[in-house]
Write a protein that holds these residues in place. Structure first.
Motif, short mmCIF file in Angstrom:
data_model
loop_
_atom_site.label_atom_id
_atom_site.label_comp_id
_atom_site.label_asym_id
_atom_site.label_seq_id
_atom_site.Cartn_x
_atom_site.Cartn_y
_atom_site.Cartn_z
N ARG A 78 7.59 -0.48 -9.00
CA ARG A 78 8.40 -0.38 -10.26
C ARG A 78 7.92 -0.13 -11.65
NH1 ARG A 78 13.67 -2.93 -10.09
NH2 ARG A 78 14.45 -2.87 -12.25
N PRO A 79 6.75 -0.62 -12.01
CA PRO A 79 6.20 -0.07 -13.21
C PRO A 79 6.10 1.34 -13.44
CG PRO A 79 5.03 -1.85 -12.20
CD PRO A 79 5.70 -1.31 -11.41
N SER A 80 6.02 2.17 -12.35
CA SER A 80 5.52 3.45 -12.57
C SER A 80 6.92 4.24 -12.98
CB SER A 80 5.04 4.03 -11.43
OG SER A 80 5.75 4.27 -10.22
N GLY A 81 8.18 3.73 -12.91
CA GLY A 81 9.33 4.41 -13.30
C GLY A 81 9.80 5.28 -11.95
N PHE A 82 11.08 5.35 -12.04
CA PHE A 82 11.79 6.19 -10.95
C PHE A 82 11.23 5.53 -9.78
CE2 PHE A 82 10.98 9.19 -14.79
CZ PHE A 82 12.60 9.64 -14.73
N PHE A 83 11.31 4.27 -9.70
CA PHE A 83 10.57 3.65 -8.54
C PHE A 83 11.04 3.83 -7.18
CE2 PHE A 83 13.10 0.86 -11.17
CZ PHE A 83 14.13 0.21 -10.27
N ASN A 84 12.45 4.02 -7.04
CA ASN A 84 13.11 4.28 -5.76
C ASN A 84 12.80 5.61 -5.11
OD1 ASN A 84 14.70 1.76 -5.40
ND2 ASN A 84 16.56 2.77 -6.70
N GLN A 85 12.70 6.55 -6.10
CA GLN A 85 12.20 7.75 -5.50
C GLN A 85 10.79 7.93 -5.14
OE1 GLN A 85 12.80 10.71 -8.97
NE2 GLN A 85 15.11 10.70 -8.79
N LYS A 86 9.87 7.20 -6.17
CA LYS A 86 8.66 7.37 -5.93
C LYS A 86 8.11 6.48 -4.67
CE LYS A 86 6.98 8.22 -10.72
NZ LYS A 86 6.28 7.90 -11.82
N ALA A 87 8.87 5.21 -4.41
CA ALA A 87 8.55 4.69 -3.06
C ALA A 87 8.68 5.84 -1.91
CB ALA A 87 9.42 3.45 -2.90
N GLU A 88 9.99 6.26 -1.90
CA GLU A 88 10.31 7.46 -1.01
C GLU A 88 9.14 8.57 -0.82
OE1 GLU A 88 13.78 9.38 -0.14
OE2 GLU A 88 14.77 8.06 -1.09
N TYR A 89 8.55 8.90 -2.00
CA TYR A 89 7.57 10.02 -2.15
C TYR A 89 6.20 9.69 -1.37
CZ TYR A 89 10.79 12.29 -5.37
OH TYR A 89 11.80 12.78 -6.18
N LEU A 90 6.00 8.43 -1.96
CA LEU A 90 4.95 7.80 -1.41
C LEU A 90 4.84 7.45 0.06
CD1 LEU A 90 2.29 6.98 -2.62
CD2 LEU A 90 2.83 4.56 -2.84
N LYS A 91 6.04 7.14 0.55
CA LYS A 91 6.10 6.96 2.24
C LYS A 91 5.81 8.21 2.87
CE LYS A 91 9.50 4.23 4.65
NZ LYS A 91 8.68 3.68 5.49
N SER A 92 6.64 9.16 2.27
CA SER A 92 6.62 10.45 2.97
C SER A 92 5.16 10.91 2.90
CB SER A 92 7.80 11.29 2.33
OG SER A 92 7.41 12.69 2.39
N TYR A 93 4.58 10.87 1.69
CA TYR A 93 3.29 11.55 1.95
C TYR A 93 2.36 10.57 2.83
CZ TYR A 93 -1.40 12.73 0.51
OH TYR A 93 -2.56 13.10 0.69
N CYS A 94 2.56 9.45 2.90
CA CYS A 94 1.75 8.59 3.82
C CYS A 94 2.10 8.77 5.46
CB CYS A 94 2.02 7.01 3.62
SG CYS A 94 0.92 6.66 2.06
N ARG A 95 3.27 9.24 5.41
CA ARG A 95 3.77 9.69 6.70
C ARG A 95 3.01 10.96 7.28
NH1 ARG A 95 9.04 10.78 5.99
NH2 ARG A 95 9.53 8.70 5.96
N TYR A 96 2.92 12.07 6.31
CA TYR A 96 2.30 13.17 6.53
C TYR A 96 0.76 12.97 6.84
CZ TYR A 96 -0.16 17.16 4.84
OH TYR A 96 -1.21 18.18 4.61
N TYR A 97 0.35 12.23 5.94
CA TYR A 97 -1.32 11.78 5.66
C TYR A 97 -1.80 11.32 7.03
CZ TYR A 97 -5.73 10.42 3.77
OH TYR A 97 -7.27 10.22 3.40
N VAL A 98 -1.16 10.25 7.74
CA VAL A 98 -1.21 9.41 8.81
C VAL A 98 -0.89 10.51 10.05
CG1 VAL A 98 -0.46 7.77 10.35
CG2 VAL A 98 -0.88 7.50 8.10
N SER A 99 0.15 11.05 10.06
CA SER A 99 0.33 11.71 11.18
C SER A 99 -0.41 13.24 11.44
CB SER A 99 1.73 12.19 11.45
OG SER A 99 2.40 12.97 10.28
#
Ligand code: SF4
Length: 225
Positions: A78-99
């Protein structure tokens, strides 16, 4: 006295004035990756708070972010702003990084840079600046990062139009500089320092190391008068 210089000369002027900037702030390559995603449209202090929350919750690890719920991540970033979007982006990046790379930075680093860039640009919420920041600062690949500060500083000297395409700006630098990740790393950090200290929205040109810089001909280089 008149002297001519080019982008390497400008780099030297900035380095002499500001010294090495020791970028990027981040303890591990993964922290740099996450920071590059969270820093979009906010300042670094807010990113630090978001990363601190993720660490305190024991979630700051690619596999854990990958399986965490978006709502839980949203609260933490939340402190980084646009938190719903950023949570999704971070999750999507981690999915890519892991898989795709097994969350192994050395494995990711060994892939061809062009392919990595295409893959990153195909992820949700990752544009050229974020992709290139990951490639340069997390993976140490020679990819020049263009951001709003770069556009502001150099467009004010007539190098290119501030809103010209990202690729056009990037080509301008990479065609005129030796292809070294360390040079690109330091150069970008110095531009940010210059923009924060002098080239703000209202520029403070007095005392700026580039105050005498005038562009004579972009094709032939940049001339300091
Ligand atoms: S001389 Fe002025 S316009 Fe040029 S980089 Fe410095 S502050 Fe910005």
């Amino acid at each position: 006295m008149r002297a001519t210089t080019d982008l390497t000369g400008i780099y030297r002027i900035l380095l002499e004035r500001f010294g090495p900037q020791h970028w990027w702030p981040g303890d591990t390559p993964f922290e740099v990756m996450a920071g590059a995603i969270l820093t979009q449209n906010t300042n670094w202090k807010n990113v630090e708070l978001a990363i601190r929350n993720l660490k305190d919750a024991g979630l700051f690890e690619p596999h854990r972010i990958h399986v965490a719920t978006t709502s839980r991540l949203s609260k933490l970033v939340r402190p980084s702003g646009f938190f719903n979007q950023k949570a999704e982006y971070l999750k999507s990046y981690c999915r890519y990084y892991v898989s795709r790379h097994g969350a192994d930075v050395d494995r990711m680093r060994s892939a061809p840079v062009r392919r990595l860039r295409e893959e990153l640009l195909g992820l949700k919420g990752i544009g050229p600046e974020t992709a290139d920041s990951i490639l340069l600062y997390a993976l140490g690949r020679p990819v020049f990062v263009i951001d709003a500060y770069t556009r502001r500083v150099f467009s004010r000297h007539g190098v290119l139009g501030e809103y010209d395409a990202y690729e056009y700006w990037q080509r301008f630098f990479t065609e005129r500089l030796p292809k070294h990740a360390r040079l690109y790393n330091e150069y970008h950090a110095l531009i940010v320092r210059l923009a924060k200290d002098h080239c703000r929205s209202k520029p403070d040109c007095s005392g700026c190391p580039l105050k005498d810089l005038k562009v004579v001909n972009v094709r032939k280089g940049v001339k300091v008068l």
